[in-house]
Design a protein around this motif. Structure first.
Motif, PDB file in Angstrom:
ATOM      1  N   PRO A  17       0.808  -1.229   0.000  1.00 48.28           N
ATOM      2  CA  PRO A  17       0.000   0.000   0.000  1.00 48.28           C
ATOM      3  C   PRO A  17       0.838   1.273   0.000  1.00 48.28           C
ATOM      4  O   PRO A  17       0.469   2.250  -0.658  1.00 48.28           O
ATOM      5  CB  PRO A  17      -0.819  -0.129   1.289  1.00 48.28           C
ATOM      6  CG  PRO A  17      -0.960  -1.600   1.486  1.00 48.28           C
ATOM      7  CD  PRO A  17       0.334  -2.189   1.023  1.00 48.28           C
ATOM      8  N   ALA A  18       1.969   1.280   0.701  1.00 47.57           N
ATOM      9  CA  ALA A  18       2.813   2.480   0.737  1.00 47.57           C
ATOM     10  C   ALA A  18       3.359   2.813  -0.645  1.00 47.57           C
ATOM     11  O   ALA A  18       3.478   3.986  -1.014  1.00 47.57           O
ATOM     12  CB  ALA A  18       3.969   2.278   1.719  1.00 47.57           C
ATOM     13  N   ILE A  19       3.679   1.778  -1.425  1.00 46.49           N
ATOM     14  CA  ILE A  19       4.162   2.003  -2.785  1.00 46.49           C
ATOM     15  C   ILE A  19       3.029   2.542  -3.654  1.00 46.49           C
ATOM     16  O   ILE A  19       3.221   3.477  -4.437  1.00 46.49           O
ATOM     17  CB  ILE A  19       4.719   0.695  -3.384  1.00 46.49           C
ATOM     18  CG1 ILE A  19       5.954   0.238  -2.600  1.00 46.49           C
ATOM     19  CG2 ILE A  19       5.069   0.886  -4.860  1.00 46.49           C
ATOM     20  CD1 ILE A  19       6.507  -1.101  -3.072  1.00 46.49           C
ATOM     21  N   VAL A  20       1.847   1.946  -3.531  1.00 51.11           N
ATOM     22  CA  VAL A  20       0.698   2.397  -4.327  1.00 51.11           C
ATOM     23  C   VAL A  20       0.369   3.852  -4.014  1.00 51.11           C
ATOM     24  O   VAL A  20       0.095   4.650  -4.920  1.00 51.11           O
ATOM     25  CB  VAL A  20      -0.524   1.502  -4.068  1.00 51.11           C
ATOM     26  CG1 VAL A  20      -1.745   2.039  -4.827  1.00 51.11           C
ATOM     27  CG2 VAL A  20      -0.239   0.069  -4.481  1.00 51.11           C
ATOM     28  N   GLU A  21       0.395   4.205  -2.742  1.00 45.76           N
ATOM     29  CA  GLU A  21       0.093   5.579  -2.356  1.00 45.76           C
ATOM     30  C   GLU A  21       1.082   6.564  -2.965  1.00 45.76           C
ATOM     31  O   GLU A  21       0.700   7.623  -3.456  1.00 45.76           O
ATOM     32  CB  GLU A  21       0.084   5.700  -0.831  1.00 45.76           C
ATOM     33  CG  GLU A  21      -1.100   5.001  -0.171  1.00 45.76           C
ATOM     34  CD  GLU A  21      -1.025   5.027   1.343  1.00 45.76           C
ATOM     35  OE1 GLU A  21      -0.076   5.652   1.882  1.00 45.76           O
ATOM     36  OE2 GLU A  21      -1.902   4.423   1.996  1.00 45.76           O
ATOM     37  N   GLU A  22       2.361   6.205  -2.940  1.00 49.32           N
ATOM     38  CA  GLU A  22       3.369   7.096  -3.524  1.00 49.32           C
ATOM     39  C   GLU A  22       3.211   7.182  -5.030  1.00 49.32           C
ATOM     40  O   GLU A  22       3.331   8.252  -5.632  1.00 49.32           O
ATOM     41  CB  GLU A  22       4.768   6.611  -3.160  1.00 49.32           C
ATOM     42  CG  GLU A  22       5.868   7.554  -3.640  1.00 49.32           C
ATOM     43  CD  GLU A  22       7.189   7.352  -2.934  1.00 49.32           C
ATOM     44  OE1 GLU A  22       8.186   7.930  -3.387  1.00 49.32           O
ATOM     45  OE2 GLU A  22       7.211   6.619  -1.921  1.00 49.32           O
ATOM     46  N   PHE A  23       2.938   6.057  -5.653  1.00 49.44           N
ATOM     47  CA  PHE A  23       2.704   6.016  -7.101  1.00 49.44           C
ATOM     48  C   PHE A  23       1.523   6.897  -7.495  1.00 49.44           C
ATOM     49  O   PHE A  23       1.610   7.713  -8.425  1.00 49.44           O
ATOM     50  CB  PHE A  23       2.469   4.566  -7.528  1.00 49.44           C
ATOM     51  CG  PHE A  23       1.695   4.394  -8.796  1.00 49.44           C
ATOM     52  CD1 PHE A  23       2.181   4.878 -10.002  1.00 49.44           C
ATOM     53  CD2 PHE A  23       0.469   3.736  -8.784  1.00 49.44           C
ATOM     54  CE1 PHE A  23       1.457   4.710 -11.182  1.00 49.44           C
ATOM     55  CE2 PHE A  23      -0.258   3.569  -9.953  1.00 49.44           C
ATOM     56  CZ  PHE A  23       0.229   4.054 -11.155  1.00 49.44           C
ATOM     57  N   LEU A  24       0.413   6.767  -6.781  1.00 50.26           N
ATOM     58  CA  LEU A  24      -0.781   7.551  -7.103  1.00 50.26           C
ATOM     59  C   LEU A  24      -0.565   9.039  -6.853  1.00 50.26           C
ATOM     60  O   LEU A  24      -1.040   9.883  -7.615  1.00 50.26           O
ATOM     61  CB  LEU A  24      -1.973   7.051  -6.296  1.00 50.26           C
ATOM     62  CG  LEU A  24      -2.500   5.658  -6.664  1.00 50.26           C
ATOM     63  CD1 LEU A  24      -3.570   5.216  -5.674  1.00 50.26           C
ATOM     64  CD2 LEU A  24      -3.051   5.655  -8.081  1.00 50.26           C
ATOM     65  N   ALA A  25       0.159   9.366  -5.786  1.00 57.18           N
ATOM     66  CA  ALA A  25       0.421  10.773  -5.472  1.00 57.18           C
ATOM     67  C   ALA A  25       1.258  11.428  -6.562  1.00 57.18           C
ATOM     68  O   ALA A  25       1.074  12.605  -6.884  1.00 57.18           O
ATOM     69  CB  ALA A  25       1.121  10.886  -4.124  1.00 57.18           C
ATOM     70  N   ALA A  26       2.180  10.662  -7.147  1.00 60.47           N
ATOM     71  CA  ALA A  26       3.089  11.232  -8.144  1.00 60.47           C
ATOM     72  C   ALA A  26       2.543  11.161  -9.562  1.00 60.47           C
ATOM     73  O   ALA A  26       2.745  12.085 -10.361  1.00 60.47           O
ATOM     74  CB  ALA A  26       4.434  10.503  -8.086  1.00 60.47           C
ATOM     75  N   ALA A  27       1.850  10.077  -9.894  1.00 59.02           N
ATOM     76  CA  ALA A  27       1.478   9.860 -11.293  1.00 59.02           C
ATOM     77  C   ALA A  27      -0.024   9.810 -11.537  1.00 59.02           C
ATOM     78  O   ALA A  27      -0.459   9.802 -12.695  1.00 59.02           O
ATOM     79  CB  ALA A  27       2.105   8.555 -11.795  1.00 59.02           C
ATOM     80  N   GLY A  28      -0.822   9.788 -10.476  1.00 61.54           N
ATOM     81  CA  GLY A  28      -2.255   9.626 -10.636  1.00 61.54           C
ATOM     82  C   GLY A  28      -3.023  10.935 -10.704  1.00 61.54           C
ATOM     83  O   GLY A  28      -2.452  12.017 -10.823  1.00 61.54           O
TER      84      GLY A  28
END
Length: 208
Positions: A17-28
């Motif tokens: 989840p921590a990776i997904v959150e960072e991914f979404l914050a940067a690219a989503g």
């Protein structure tokens, strides 16, 4: 802000989840109906969709003419779709979009992590950039073979994100400071971003 419960329910299990959150914050995107249209380095100004029907109409207008990114994860829709009816408003469903988008990103993250040799902080940052631009180390990342189970995607230690921290030796590469390595990676092909999409990666989410 995407709810943690939605991420837990819909994201592929290979990403913490921590990776997904960072991914979404940067690219989503915060807008599940968001449609982004690009050709090379140019981003087209398109109307803001107010319904899934309007969003899919935008997709149909530009698909095959430019690179189209959709929804919360801004995942890539293929330019080589022969029948536009294959793309429905379901791509804007938040859970479905997160499922497909995180599947695409996990593929990219595995490729970049394999190149570095481990899940160092720079691997995650460069994986996000590769997802956004389509390129890593001069190659179109969505057409690179997915290493799958041979790579473990662990969350990098936030304490290691200090500027100037040396990067561990990547596969076939020298250890260099983070800023110098990033500059080398992304100065090689600055104008090639988002030229094309391999649609085959969209189907990969079913096999995560």
């Amino acid at each position: 802000m995407i709810e943690a419960a939605l991420i837990k329910q819909c994201a592929v299990p290979s990403l913490k989840p921590a990776i997904v959150e960072e991914f979404l914050a940067a690219a989503g995107s915060d807008d599940p109906l968001n449609v982004t249209v690009r050709a090379g380095s140019k981003t087209f100004l398109v109307p803001k969709a107010k319904s899934p029907e309007e969003a899919i109409e935008l997709v149909h207008d530009y698909l095959g003419k430019a690179v189209v990114r959709v929804g919360l994860t801004q995942y890539l829709l293929g330019m080589d779709i022969t029948d536009k009816s294959q793309v429905t408003a379901g791509v804007f469903d938040p859970c479905n979009n997160i499922k497909i988008g995180t599947a695409q990103f996990s593929r990219v993250y595995r490729i970049v992590t394999q190149w570095y040799g481990s899940s160092v902080p720079l691997a995650l940052e460069d994986a996000i950039k590769a997802y956004q631009t389509g390129y890593f180390e001069g190659e179109y990342v969505f057409s690179v073979k997915d290493p799958r189970q041979s790579v473990e995607l662990s969350a990098p230690d936030p304490a290691a994100r200090q500027e100037g921290v040396p990067v561990p030796k990547a596969i076939g590469a020298k250890s260099e400071p983070r800023n110098e390595r990033r500059q080398q990676l992304w100065s090689q092909h600055p104008n090639k971003a988002d030229i094309g999409v391999d649609l085959s990666v969209i189907g990969d989410y079913n096999r995560e």
